[in-house]
Design a protein around this motif. Sequence first.
Motif, PDB file in Angstrom:
ATOM      1  N   LEU A  74      -7.336  -4.645  24.344  1.00  0.00           N
ATOM      2  CA  LEU A  74      -7.023  -6.097  24.003  1.00  0.00           C
ATOM      3  C   LEU A  74      -5.717  -6.220  23.410  1.00  0.00           C
ATOM      4  O   LEU A  74      -5.071  -5.356  22.833  1.00  0.00           O
ATOM      5  N   GLN A  75      -5.154  -7.434  23.969  1.00  0.00           N
ATOM      6  CA  GLN A  75      -3.697  -7.587  23.603  1.00  0.00           C
ATOM      7  C   GLN A  75      -3.758  -8.189  22.031  1.00  0.00           C
ATOM      8  O   GLN A  75      -4.930  -9.147  21.701  1.00  0.00           O
ATOM      9  N   SER A  77      -3.222 -10.945  20.128  1.00  0.00           N
ATOM     10  CA  SER A  77      -2.995 -12.366  20.123  1.00  0.00           C
ATOM     11  C   SER A  77      -3.043 -13.113  18.957  1.00  0.00           C
ATOM     12  O   SER A  77      -2.758 -14.351  18.727  1.00  0.00           O
ATOM     13  N   GLN A  79      -5.967 -13.973  17.591  1.00  0.00           N
ATOM     14  CA  GLN A  79      -7.027 -14.688  17.490  1.00  0.00           C
ATOM     15  C   GLN A  79      -8.304 -13.777  17.149  1.00  0.00           C
ATOM     16  O   GLN A  79      -8.110 -12.548  17.474  1.00  0.00           O
ATOM     17  N   ALA A  81     -11.638 -11.982  16.705  1.00  0.00           N
ATOM     18  CA  ALA A  81     -12.448 -11.202  18.003  1.00  0.00           C
ATOM     19  C   ALA A  81     -13.706 -11.860  18.200  1.00  0.00           C
ATOM     20  O   ALA A  81     -14.263 -12.294  17.217  1.00  0.00           O
ATOM     21  N   SER A  82     -14.121 -12.133  19.434  1.00  0.00           N
ATOM     22  CA  SER A  82     -15.282 -12.797  19.688  1.00  0.00           C
ATOM     23  C   SER A  82     -16.477 -11.840  20.158  1.00  0.00           C
ATOM     24  O   SER A  82     -16.001 -10.836  20.699  1.00  0.00           O
ATOM     25  N   TRP A 124     -15.117 -17.910  27.388  1.00  0.00           N
ATOM     26  CA  TRP A 124     -14.270 -16.885  27.060  1.00  0.00           C
ATOM     27  C   TRP A 124     -14.754 -16.199  25.852  1.00  0.00           C
ATOM     28  O   TRP A 124     -15.300 -16.892  25.085  1.00  0.00           O
ATOM     29  N   TYR A 126     -16.008 -11.989  24.455  1.00  0.00           N
ATOM     30  CA  TYR A 126     -15.991 -10.571  24.236  1.00  0.00           C
ATOM     31  C   TYR A 126     -14.805  -9.877  25.214  1.00  0.00           C
ATOM     32  O   TYR A 126     -15.094  -9.997  26.470  1.00  0.00           O
ATOM     33  N   GLN A 128     -12.037 -10.403  25.726  1.00  0.00           N
ATOM     34  CA  GLN A 128     -11.186 -11.561  25.963  1.00  0.00           C
ATOM     35  C   GLN A 128     -11.200 -11.599  27.694  1.00  0.00           C
ATOM     36  O   GLN A 128     -10.345 -11.909  28.583  1.00  0.00           O
ATOM     37  N   SER A 154      -7.820  -8.249  30.632  1.00  0.00           N
ATOM     38  CA  SER A 154      -8.160  -9.323  29.665  1.00  0.00           C
ATOM     39  C   SER A 154      -7.489 -10.601  30.086  1.00  0.00           C
ATOM     40  O   SER A 154      -6.335 -10.374  30.776  1.00  0.00           O
ATOM     41  N   ASP A 156      -5.153 -13.131  27.828  1.00  0.00           N
ATOM     42  CA  ASP A 156      -4.670 -13.512  26.389  1.00  0.00           C
ATOM     43  C   ASP A 156      -4.550 -15.023  26.520  1.00  0.00           C
ATOM     44  O   ASP A 156      -3.654 -15.685  27.071  1.00  0.00           O
ATOM     45  N   MET A 157      -5.606 -15.690  25.644  1.00  0.00           N
ATOM     46  CA  MET A 157      -5.358 -17.181  25.631  1.00  0.00           C
ATOM     47  C   MET A 157      -4.111 -17.693  25.009  1.00  0.00           C
ATOM     48  O   MET A 157      -3.886 -18.697  25.277  1.00  0.00           O
TER      49      MET A 157
END
Length: 240
Positions: A74-75, A77, A79, A81-82, A124, A126, A128, A154, A156-157
């Motif tokens: 995961l990057q 970002s 944000q 985590a979802s 969008w 888990y 990412q 992933s 990255d939004m």
Amino acid sequence: MSDTLLLRLGILIAGALLMLAIYVFGRPRKGAQGRKREAAGRKGTRDGRQEPSLGEEIERDLVAEDVVQGEIELQDSGQPASELGKRVSDDYDKIITLYVAARAGQILHGPDIVVAAEKAGLTWGYMQVFHRLLEGHPQKGPVFSVANVVKPGSFDMANVQDVQTPAIAFFLTLPAPVGALDAWEMMEPAAQRMSELLDGVLLDESRNALSRQRIQMIREEMRAWDRQNDAPPLTRTNRW
């Protein structure tokens, strides 16, 4: 010099020439093999368009198992985590994969992928990546997921404007929150829809154009899996 000696000398010379010919012409030609692969990637279709090529930049073994096993990097970002789309179990029996690839000479762009995913009913979440969740039952995990084919896999939004990729991958794992056939009947139309929205080409697990014959074969495979595992059919009221 006797005739016998001349005959023996001629045989020795002929044998040496034969061994030299075998050595020279029997060696593998690496350059020719490379050109052959490139030519195959540029081979056109019957209507004159070029077949899509995923290119050497694609990490062929990244997507399905790395996402399923939670090994995508995961990057950062910033944000939160979802957990949306997190699989209930790490155990799986089978993975079914499709690809939406950009046409030859083109590329898929992050913002276009996001819009297409939303229109195809994906969320969008888990890892990412995008997931198809059961309406009203997101806690049951994803029916299928969609990831980037290039590392880290992933989306990255925070930097989605910079995302460029030759293809995205659709994959579902069995067992799924619904029966195998029902899961496939959700994934295949979504992949078709995103392919149209992105002006891409839909490919099967072998990177060949997804044919009607292959679709029917996968359906039969899913039916067989359901029979073997006594999977109940999903009612239409719960499908969407």
